[in-house]
Scaffold this active site. Structure first.
Site, PDB file in Angstrom:
ATOM      1  N   LYS A 211      -5.859  -9.455   7.481  1.00 51.12           N
ATOM      2  CA  LYS A 211      -4.541  -9.797   7.275  1.00 51.12           C
ATOM      3  C   LYS A 211      -3.736  -9.945   8.787  1.00 51.12           C
ATOM      4  CE  LYS A 211      -2.399  -6.433   4.546  1.00 51.12           C
ATOM      5  NZ  LYS A 211      -1.870  -5.357   3.959  1.00 51.12           N
ATOM      6  N   GLU A 217     -14.427  -6.585  13.766  1.00 49.94           N
ATOM      7  CA  GLU A 217     -15.888  -6.937  13.201  1.00 49.94           C
ATOM      8  C   GLU A 217     -15.609  -8.666  12.458  1.00 49.94           C
ATOM      9  OE1 GLU A 217     -15.793  -2.490  12.710  1.00 49.94           O
ATOM     10  OE2 GLU A 217     -14.196  -4.404  12.664  1.00 49.94           O
ATOM     11  N   GLY A 271      -6.155  -2.537   1.420  1.00 51.27           N
ATOM     12  CA  GLY A 271      -7.333  -3.312   1.361  1.00 51.27           C
ATOM     13  C   GLY A 271      -8.316  -3.028   0.400  1.00 51.27           C
ATOM     14  N   ARG A 272      -8.254  -1.695   0.007  1.00 59.00           N
ATOM     15  CA  ARG A 272      -9.408  -1.389  -1.059  1.00 59.00           C
ATOM     16  C   ARG A 272      -8.783  -1.786  -2.314  1.00 59.00           C
ATOM     17  NH1 ARG A 272      -7.390   2.890   2.008  1.00 59.00           N
ATOM     18  NH2 ARG A 272      -6.591   4.443   1.098  1.00 59.00           N
ATOM     19  N   GLU A 357     -12.315   6.639   0.967  1.00 55.77           N
ATOM     20  CA  GLU A 357     -10.947   6.432   2.028  1.00 55.77           C
ATOM     21  C   GLU A 357      -9.830   6.584   1.575  1.00 55.77           C
ATOM     22  OE1 GLU A 357     -11.464   2.774   4.730  1.00 55.77           O
ATOM     23  OE2 GLU A 357      -9.963   1.997   3.365  1.00 55.77           O
ATOM     24  N   HIS A 388     -35.833   6.749 -10.907  1.00 59.80           N
ATOM     25  CA  HIS A 388     -37.326   6.871  -9.887  1.00 59.80           C
ATOM     26  C   HIS A 388     -37.225   7.341  -8.538  1.00 59.80           C
ATOM     27  CE1 HIS A 388     -39.944   5.687 -13.081  1.00 59.80           C
ATOM     28  NE2 HIS A 388     -38.675   5.175 -13.810  1.00 59.80           N
ATOM     29  N   LYS A 508     -12.612   3.182  15.805  1.00 56.37           N
ATOM     30  CA  LYS A 508     -12.535   1.715  16.254  1.00 56.37           C
ATOM     31  C   LYS A 508     -12.050   1.644  17.718  1.00 56.37           C
ATOM     32  CE  LYS A 508     -10.443  -0.719  12.966  1.00 56.37           C
ATOM     33  NZ  LYS A 508      -9.441  -1.122  11.801  1.00 56.37           N
TER      34      LYS A 508
END
Length: 545
Positions: A211, A217, A271-272, A357, A388, A508
């Protein structure tokens, strides 16, 4: 803009909370509940969209459900839901509306933020995305050498990666198989190197999703991707091989991206919650504008159900209330999500961000410490693989872990008996977790006495089964919206803000400080603790600095 907080006492101080605390120790075992109530499954099974949602293996009674609904009303779930849907600033710590539901609003409806109707803006972006995707998919839009753009690499992190990566994987049977889709999020250079290792730069399109166009990153990866491309095709190729999903047009232009290839979104999209915005451009490129429209229709199916259905039959609201019951009144610290469909392999990871979050908060909307446990740890993998790996703990471990089991009646790929066996495992696990096996039942099988305890299963491990018709774009939209609204209900009951994420900021900020300290040999370290300073010095030594 009107706020959405209503004056209220702390939820744990309400009589509704006290009633549930008193009731929690009175609920019989699932064996007892089913034995004495043949109509239980019918009453606790609900329909929403194309899904049948069986909540009967939750350890609840009709009284539990009634008390939970009373709690929801005491917490103002319906009022806060309506405020959110109206565009009020329910994200109070950031002063923002929360309108991911507007991303799938049909043309002609009206949703206002500060008096401005945002629906035309949403559809203008969707139309631009559709035009772009159509040109790329048809081959009308080419790269700098005239080659078809058949490789799409999405560069983002968090919601700019988890949603589109999950959905593109989930819907790969609907995708254009002549194209390849890769997702790069980790700042570890291996992520980008491996994603591009077998790609031809002349046929590769990069989508940079940030954005602000400053995410550390994402921009580190984007700059390295740019270097990879320009080493082969020159600087002038950037305009034809990069697009951006961003609101920072100046930074995007400085990067070399054509302003016509910038797709925007808004600060009322978290964002999510953004996979159905321009963040989903990679998905639209995969499944086409028509498939993306079907996805939005699925979201809308559940949005409308959530907005208008009474709480007694409101499926996402009930799922949220059962989540509160499990976490706050039964002490369950984690929640497993096990999709019995291989295409949903990334769905648990997607839900980790959506849930953890959102509801991993320790203070209320008023900034006071919460007096109850909030967000559970969310985890899981596809069935039958999980059976398993960690199902031993689910069946016989010392912690009770509620879980969701997700399946579809129609297989993505029909292959002999595979799908029947897959769904048989789903149903068997739900049954075994709920009812277990008593010591007497084990003895009746002739098991030696010294092994009886080892082969006894306590049961009373709650689960919800979500059974859909088929995994289509519309069904995926329905499934994601169910969990979006579930998370909202849980956060509202706890009185926390599910729409900010201050907890990701401290690490961050410290990383930004530490990064330049890792490079020069012998340079002084910053104002860190002795452990961090020693590790910085050791890292420099190992890197020969």
């Amino acid at each position: 803009m009107r706020g959405a907080r209503l004056p209220r006492m702390a939820i744990h101080d309400t009589p509704q909370w006290a009633a549930l605390e008193a009731h929690a120790g009175e609920v019989p075992s699932l064996r007892t509940l089913f034995a004495h109530d043949p109509g239980r499954a019918g009453r606790l099974t609900f329909a929403v969209g194309s899904f049948t949602v069986d909540c009967s293996k939750q350890r609840v009674t009709d009284q539990t459900v009634s008390l939970l609904i009373d709690l929801a009303r005491a917490a103002g779930v319906e009022a806060r839901r309506d405020a959110m849907l109206r565009g009020e600033a329910v994200n109070t710590t950031e002063g923002r509306a929360v309108l991911h539901t507007a991303l799938r609003a049909p043309r002609g409806t009206r949703v206002e933020v500060a008096g401005h109707d945002v629906v035309p803006d949403v559809h203008a972006v969707l139309d631009a995305m559709a035009a772009f995707a159509g040109e790329v998919r048809s081959g009308a839009r080419t790269g700098a050498t005239g080659s078809r753009l058949r490789n799409v690499v999405n560069i983002g992190i968090g919601g700019s990666d988890l949603g589109p990566a999950m959905a593109t994987t989930a819907l790969r049977s609907f995708a254009d198989r002549s194209m390849r889709f890769r997702f790069v999020s980790n700042v570890d250079g291996s992520d980008l190197v491996e994603a591009t290792l077998d790609l031809d730069p002349a046929e590769t399109l990069f989508l940079v999703s940030s954005k602000t166009f400053t995410t550390l990153e994402t921009m580190t990866n984007a700059r390295s991707a740019r270097a990879w491309l320009t080493a082969a095709l020159g600087d002038q190729a950037v305009a034809q091989h990069f697009v951006a999903v961003s609101t920072n047009h100046e930074a995007v232009a400085a990067f070399g991206i054509d302003p016509a290839n910038v797709f925007g979104f808004w600060d009322w999209v978290g964002g999510r919650y953004s996979m159905d915005s321009a963040i989903g451009l990679s998905l639209m490129l995969a499944i086409g504008p028509g498939g993306f429209a079907d996805l939005l229709s699925g979201f809308r199916d559940v949005d409308e159900h959530f907005a208008s259905t009474p709480l007694e039959r409101n499926v996402p609201a009930l799922l949220g209330l059962f989540g509160v019951w499990e976490r706050s009144f039964r002490g369950c610290a984690s929640h497993a999500v096990v999709p019995y469909v291989n295409e949903l392999a990334l769905f648990p990871a997607y839900l980790q961000q959506l849930d953890m979050e959102s509801n991993g908060k320790r203070v209320t909307l008023e900034g006071e410490p919460v007096a109850t446990a909030t967000g559970p740890v969310v985890w899981g993998t596809p069935g039958t693989n999980g059976q398993h790996a960690y199902f031993q703990l689910l069946h016989q471990g010392t912690d009770v872990v509620p879980l969701d089991l997700i399946g579809f009646a129609q297989p993505v790929h029909a292959l002999g008996p595979h799908h029947d066996l897959l769904i048989a495992n789903l149903l068997a696990q739900a049954e075994a977790l709920a009812f277990g096996k008593t010591a007497d039942e084990v003895r009746a099988e002739g098991v030696a006495e010294h092994l009886v305890a080892h082969k006894t299963f306590p049961g009373d491990r709650p689960s919800t089964v979500l059974l859909g018709d088929a995994l289509t774009p519309r069904a995926l939209g329905q499934l994601v919206a169910l969990y979006e609204h579930k998370v909202f209900v849980m956060g509202t009951v706890w009185g926390i803000n599910s729409f900010d994420q201050w907890g990701v900021e401290l690490g961050k900020a410290l990383a930004t400080r530490i990064a330049p300290e890792l490079e020069p040999a012998g340079a002084p370290t910053g104002a860190h603790d002795s452990s961090t300073n020693a590790l910085i010095e050791r890292y420099r030594a190992l890197r020969g600095r």
